[in-house]
Design a protein around this motif. Structure first.
Motif, PDB file in Angstrom:
ATOM      1  N   LEU A  48       0.828  -1.211   0.000  1.00  0.00           N
ATOM      2  CA  LEU A  48       0.000   0.000   0.000  1.00  0.00           C
ATOM      3  C   LEU A  48       0.859   1.257   0.000  1.00  0.00           C
ATOM      4  CD1 LEU A  48      -2.819  -1.014   2.521  1.00  0.00           C
ATOM      5  CD2 LEU A  48      -2.988  -0.840   0.030  1.00  0.00           C
ATOM      6  N   ALA A  49       1.974   1.239   0.737  1.00  0.00           N
ATOM      7  CA  ALA A  49       2.869   2.397   0.768  1.00  0.00           C
ATOM      8  C   ALA A  49       3.489   2.647  -0.601  1.00  0.00           C
ATOM      9  CB  ALA A  49       3.963   2.191   1.817  1.00  0.00           C
ATOM     10  N   ILE A  50       3.904   1.567  -1.285  1.00  0.00           N
ATOM     11  CA  ILE A  50       4.478   1.726  -2.623  1.00  0.00           C
ATOM     12  C   ILE A  50       3.432   2.258  -3.593  1.00  0.00           C
ATOM     13  CG2 ILE A  50       5.454   0.463  -4.579  1.00  0.00           C
ATOM     14  CD1 ILE A  50       6.795  -1.407  -2.571  1.00  0.00           C
ATOM     15  N   GLY A  51       2.209   1.699  -3.520  1.00  0.00           N
ATOM     16  CA  GLY A  51       1.146   2.201  -4.385  1.00  0.00           C
ATOM     17  C   GLY A  51       0.822   3.653  -4.125  1.00  0.00           C
ATOM     18  N   LEU A  52       0.834   4.045  -2.854  1.00  0.00           N
ATOM     19  CA  LEU A  52       0.562   5.437  -2.508  1.00  0.00           C
ATOM     20  C   LEU A  52       1.665   6.353  -3.036  1.00  0.00           C
ATOM     21  CD1 LEU A  52      -1.513   7.146  -0.949  1.00  0.00           C
ATOM     22  CD2 LEU A  52      -0.055   6.923   1.066  1.00  0.00           C
ATOM     23  N   CYS A  53       2.909   5.901  -2.970  1.00  0.00           N
ATOM     24  CA  CYS A  53       4.012   6.710  -3.507  1.00  0.00           C
ATOM     25  C   CYS A  53       3.902   6.875  -5.015  1.00  0.00           C
ATOM     26  CB  CYS A  53       5.348   6.067  -3.147  1.00  0.00           C
ATOM     27  SG  CYS A  53       5.771   6.179  -1.387  1.00  0.00           S
ATOM     28  N   ILE A  54       3.469   5.810  -5.709  1.00  0.00           N
ATOM     29  CA  ILE A  54       3.303   5.909  -7.158  1.00  0.00           C
ATOM     30  C   ILE A  54       2.204   6.900  -7.507  1.00  0.00           C
ATOM     31  CG2 ILE A  54       2.619   4.623  -9.221  1.00  0.00           C
ATOM     32  CD1 ILE A  54       3.987   2.177  -8.010  1.00  0.00           C
ATOM     33  N   ILE A  55       1.111   6.859  -6.760  1.00  0.00           N
ATOM     34  CA  ILE A  55       0.004   7.771  -7.040  1.00  0.00           C
ATOM     35  C   ILE A  55       0.394   9.216  -6.738  1.00  0.00           C
ATOM     36  CG2 ILE A  55      -2.356   8.385  -6.364  1.00  0.00           C
ATOM     37  CD1 ILE A  55      -2.841   5.411  -5.824  1.00  0.00           C
ATOM     38  N   LEU A  56       1.141   9.415  -5.670  1.00  0.00           N
ATOM     39  CA  LEU A  56       1.500  10.764  -5.215  1.00  0.00           C
ATOM     40  C   LEU A  56       2.927  11.142  -5.605  1.00  0.00           C
ATOM     41  CD1 LEU A  56      -0.023  10.617  -1.621  1.00  0.00           C
ATOM     42  CD2 LEU A  56      -1.059  11.561  -3.691  1.00  0.00           C
ATOM     43  N   ILE A  57       3.449  10.570  -6.703  1.00  0.00           N
ATOM     44  CA  ILE A  57       4.841  10.802  -7.044  1.00  0.00           C
ATOM     45  C   ILE A  57       5.097  12.252  -7.402  1.00  0.00           C
ATOM     46  CG2 ILE A  57       4.488  10.176  -9.469  1.00  0.00           C
ATOM     47  CD1 ILE A  57       7.591   9.502  -7.260  1.00  0.00           C
ATOM     48  N   GLN A  58       4.157  12.909  -8.064  1.00  0.00           N
ATOM     49  CA  GLN A  58       4.389  14.306  -8.446  1.00  0.00           C
ATOM     50  C   GLN A  58       4.465  15.227  -7.238  1.00  0.00           C
ATOM     51  OE1 GLN A  58       2.061  15.794 -11.700  1.00  0.00           O
ATOM     52  NE2 GLN A  58       2.345  17.911 -11.073  1.00  0.00           N
ATOM     53  N   PRO A  59       3.502  15.195  -6.293  1.00  0.00           N
ATOM     54  CA  PRO A  59       3.697  16.031  -5.100  1.00  0.00           C
ATOM     55  C   PRO A  59       4.924  15.669  -4.297  1.00  0.00           C
ATOM     56  CG  PRO A  59       1.639  14.773  -4.967  1.00  0.00           C
ATOM     57  CD  PRO A  59       2.184  14.573  -6.311  1.00  0.00           C
ATOM     58  N   ILE A  60       5.320  14.398  -4.281  1.00  0.00           N
ATOM     59  CA  ILE A  60       6.543  14.015  -3.575  1.00  0.00           C
ATOM     60  C   ILE A  60       7.758  14.674  -4.219  1.00  0.00           C
ATOM     61  CG2 ILE A  60       8.076  12.078  -3.054  1.00  0.00           C
ATOM     62  CD1 ILE A  60       5.591  10.353  -2.667  1.00  0.00           C
ATOM     63  N   LEU A  61       7.795  14.686  -5.554  1.00  0.00           N
ATOM     64  CA  LEU A  61       8.899  15.335  -6.250  1.00  0.00           C
ATOM     65  C   LEU A  61       8.896  16.845  -6.013  1.00  0.00           C
ATOM     66  CD1 LEU A  61       8.995  13.479  -9.690  1.00  0.00           C
ATOM     67  CD2 LEU A  61      10.620  13.300  -7.813  1.00  0.00           C
ATOM     68  N   LEU A  62       7.720  17.444  -5.962  1.00  0.00           N
ATOM     69  CA  LEU A  62       7.642  18.878  -5.679  1.00  0.00           C
ATOM     70  C   LEU A  62       8.162  19.185  -4.274  1.00  0.00           C
ATOM     71  CD1 LEU A  62       4.185  19.860  -7.236  1.00  0.00           C
ATOM     72  CD2 LEU A  62       6.461  20.201  -8.188  1.00  0.00           C
ATOM     73  N   ILE A  63       7.832  18.329  -3.316  1.00  0.00           N
ATOM     74  CA  ILE A  63       8.323  18.528  -1.948  1.00  0.00           C
ATOM     75  C   ILE A  63       9.838  18.371  -1.901  1.00  0.00           C
ATOM     76  CG2 ILE A  63       8.274  17.582   0.396  1.00  0.00           C
ATOM     77  CD1 ILE A  63       5.338  16.859  -0.099  1.00  0.00           C
ATOM     78  N   PHE A  64      10.357  17.373  -2.603  1.00  0.00           N
ATOM     79  CA  PHE A  64      11.815  17.189  -2.617  1.00  0.00           C
ATOM     80  C   PHE A  64      12.495  18.365  -3.311  1.00  0.00           C
ATOM     81  CE2 PHE A  64      15.822  15.488  -4.257  1.00  0.00           C
ATOM     82  CZ  PHE A  64      16.361  14.970  -3.089  1.00  0.00           C
ATOM     83  N   ALA A  65      11.889  18.882  -4.393  1.00  0.00           N
ATOM     84  CA  ALA A  65      12.449  20.070  -5.051  1.00  0.00           C
ATOM     85  C   ALA A  65      12.449  21.262  -4.099  1.00  0.00           C
ATOM     86  CB  ALA A  65      11.652  20.390  -6.313  1.00  0.00           C
ATOM     87  N   ALA A  66      11.395  21.385  -3.276  1.00  0.00           N
ATOM     88  CA  ALA A  66      11.364  22.458  -2.275  1.00  0.00           C
ATOM     89  C   ALA A  66      12.463  22.274  -1.244  1.00  0.00           C
ATOM     90  CB  ALA A  66       9.994  22.494  -1.603  1.00  0.00           C
ATOM     91  N   ILE A  67      12.746  21.018  -0.857  1.00  0.00           N
ATOM     92  CA  ILE A  67      13.845  20.756   0.092  1.00  0.00           C
ATOM     93  C   ILE A  67      15.183  21.139  -0.527  1.00  0.00           C
ATOM     94  CG2 ILE A  67      15.059  18.924   1.319  1.00  0.00           C
ATOM     95  CD1 ILE A  67      12.386  17.514   1.658  1.00  0.00           C
ATOM     96  N   VAL A  68      15.356  20.842  -1.825  1.00  0.00           N
ATOM     97  CA  VAL A  68      16.593  21.236  -2.509  1.00  0.00           C
ATOM     98  C   VAL A  68      16.727  22.754  -2.529  1.00  0.00           C
ATOM     99  CG1 VAL A  68      17.791  21.217  -4.727  1.00  0.00           C
ATOM    100  CG2 VAL A  68      16.681  19.143  -3.903  1.00  0.00           C
ATOM    101  N   LEU A  69      15.634  23.458  -2.839  1.00  0.00           N
ATOM    102  CA  LEU A  69      15.661  24.925  -2.817  1.00  0.00           C
ATOM    103  C   LEU A  69      15.948  25.443  -1.407  1.00  0.00           C
ATOM    104  CD1 LEU A  69      15.218  27.684  -4.147  1.00  0.00           C
ATOM    105  CD2 LEU A  69      12.757  27.396  -3.720  1.00  0.00           C
ATOM    106  N   ALA A  70      15.331  24.821  -0.414  1.00  0.00           N
ATOM    107  CA  ALA A  70      15.578  25.233   0.975  1.00  0.00           C
ATOM    108  C   ALA A  70      17.042  25.031   1.360  1.00  0.00           C
ATOM    109  CB  ALA A  70      14.676  24.445   1.917  1.00  0.00           C
ATOM    110  N   SER A  71      17.652  23.962   0.873  1.00  0.00           N
ATOM    111  CA  SER A  71      19.075  23.744   1.175  1.00  0.00           C
ATOM    112  C   SER A  71      19.940  24.834   0.550  1.00  0.00           C
ATOM    113  CB  SER A  71      19.507  22.365   0.669  1.00  0.00           C
ATOM    114  OG  SER A  71      19.547  22.324  -0.744  1.00  0.00           O
TER     115      SER A  71
END
Length: 369
Positions: A48-71
């Motif tokens: 279920l966690a893997i399926g949820l990550c696949i469904i929400l991959i775009q917001p996850i990438l946006l959050i990681f991009a925000a973390i990169v910008l924050a760094s």
């Protein structure tokens, strides 16, 4: 008789109490069955966690991009703190205002020139591509029917469909705004969010979490600092060199080279192709100058900037980064292509920390025995 009924009632009540406290037919008494159900629950939760990550991959990438910008913002704030002893909030505000002023200057003073050059770039590139296709056809290499739409469709097909929403202008602007806003919020007080994530972990795992995140933050700041330095050197160097030798659209080529320098390997190839195509559109001598400029700029970045940064950060093998870019680009689209390098760096830091913990545990067991 009453005493008999009373005694019978007592026995009935006692029997009822014993029955109510006894295990029911739905209670699992077998340890084997309980263990297997626990394993099944773990695997089901993981699926279920893997399926949820696949469904929400775009917001996850946006959050990681925000973390990169924050760094990057955090790194600039820390660097400014070495020369300006003011509160962290003021230093972050200065960094944000400086970036805003740079963008405003670029739009006001170079915006019209870059827009005009961008309008001509497509025609120049397509003209050069058609010349190459014609030369290939004349030499018996087949017939090529190329146009802008065909090339765009082929590129879109190779970078995946997961982040298709970012492909539109509105989607790109919306994603950019979310990344910037979220990155600023994280950069204001990164410890707050770090403690929030650690609070959800078990007590015995928090120390390792803090150590790992500290190393990830250090690596990400250094990696992004080197990336920004490379973008600045390549962009400014390409712009000035193109102006010196008379290559058309120097400002646009410098801007594109600087932006594409954020993507290791692939970005250098794309900027080099554009530079050479535009150079040869103005003549053979100009095209040779374009090749020389590309080699010099990439040599400076590859043999001076990258090694200097790699000594203080995680040293990633070029083949590993290129493979990750191909994989993430095909699976996750343009966002995956841009973020492949930071993702691989974070994974490597986490694996190195886990290997360090395992080695420490092994040494502790050997010392105890």
């Amino acid at each position: 008789m009453a005493e008999t009924r009373k005694a019978s009632g007592i026995r009935t009540s006692a029997a009822y109490d014993a029955t109510s406290e006894a295990p029911g037919p739905t209670e699992i008494r077998s340890q084997i069955v309980r263990a297997e159900l626990l394993k099944a629950g773990v695997w089901l939760g993981l699926a279920l966690a893997i399926g949820l990550c696949i469904i929400l991959i775009q917001p996850i990438l946006l959050i990681f991009a925000a973390i990169v910008l924050a760094s990057m913002l955090d790194g600039g704030t820390r660097l400014l703190g070495r020369v300006l002893p003011v509160a962290r909030g003021w230093r972050l505000l200065i960094i944000c205002l400086a970036l805003l002023a740079f963008l405003a200057w670029t739009i006001l003073f170079a915006g019209s020139q870059i827009v005009a050059q961008a309008a001509a770039l497509q025609g120049v590139v397509m003209g050069q591509v058609e010349r190459i296709a014609g030369w290939a056809s004349d030499h018996g290499m087949g017939s090529f029917q190329l146009d802008t739409r065909t090339i765009a469709d082929n590129i879109a097909g190779t970078v995946g469909r997961v982040t298709a929403a970012v492909g539109t202008v509105l989607g790109a602007l919306t994603s950019l705004v979310m990344i910037v806003v979220l990155g600023i919020f994280i950069a204001i007080e990164p410890r707050l969010y770090e403690r929030g994530v650690a609070w959800m972990l078990p007590m015995n795992a928090r120390e390792n979490f803090y150590i790992t995140t500290a190393r990830m933050g250090f690596t990400l700041r250094r990696l992004m600092a080197g990336r920004l330095l490379g973008m600045f050197v390549e962009g400014i160097g390409t712009w000035l060199a193109c102006l010196a030798v008379g290559i058309p659209m120097a400002a646009l080529l410098g801007l594109l080279t600087g932006l594409l320098a954020f993507i290791p390997n692939i970005g250098a190839i794309l900027s080099g192709v554009l530079l050479v195509l535009v150079g040869f559109s103005a003549g053979t001598d100009t095209g040779l100058w374009a090749i020389g400029i590309y080699l010099v700029v990439q040599t400076v970045d590859g043999y001076l900037i990258v090694p200097m940064v790699a000594k203080k950060t995680v040293d990633l093998a070029p083949a590993l980064v290129l493979g990750a870019q191909i994989l993430f680009g095909a699976l996750l689209g343009l966002m995956g292509l841009f973020l492949a390098d930071p993702i691989v760096a974070m994974i490597k830091v986490a694996l190195e920390r886990e290997a360090e913990r395992n080695a420490g545990a092994a040494e502790g067991k050997a010392a105890a025995s």
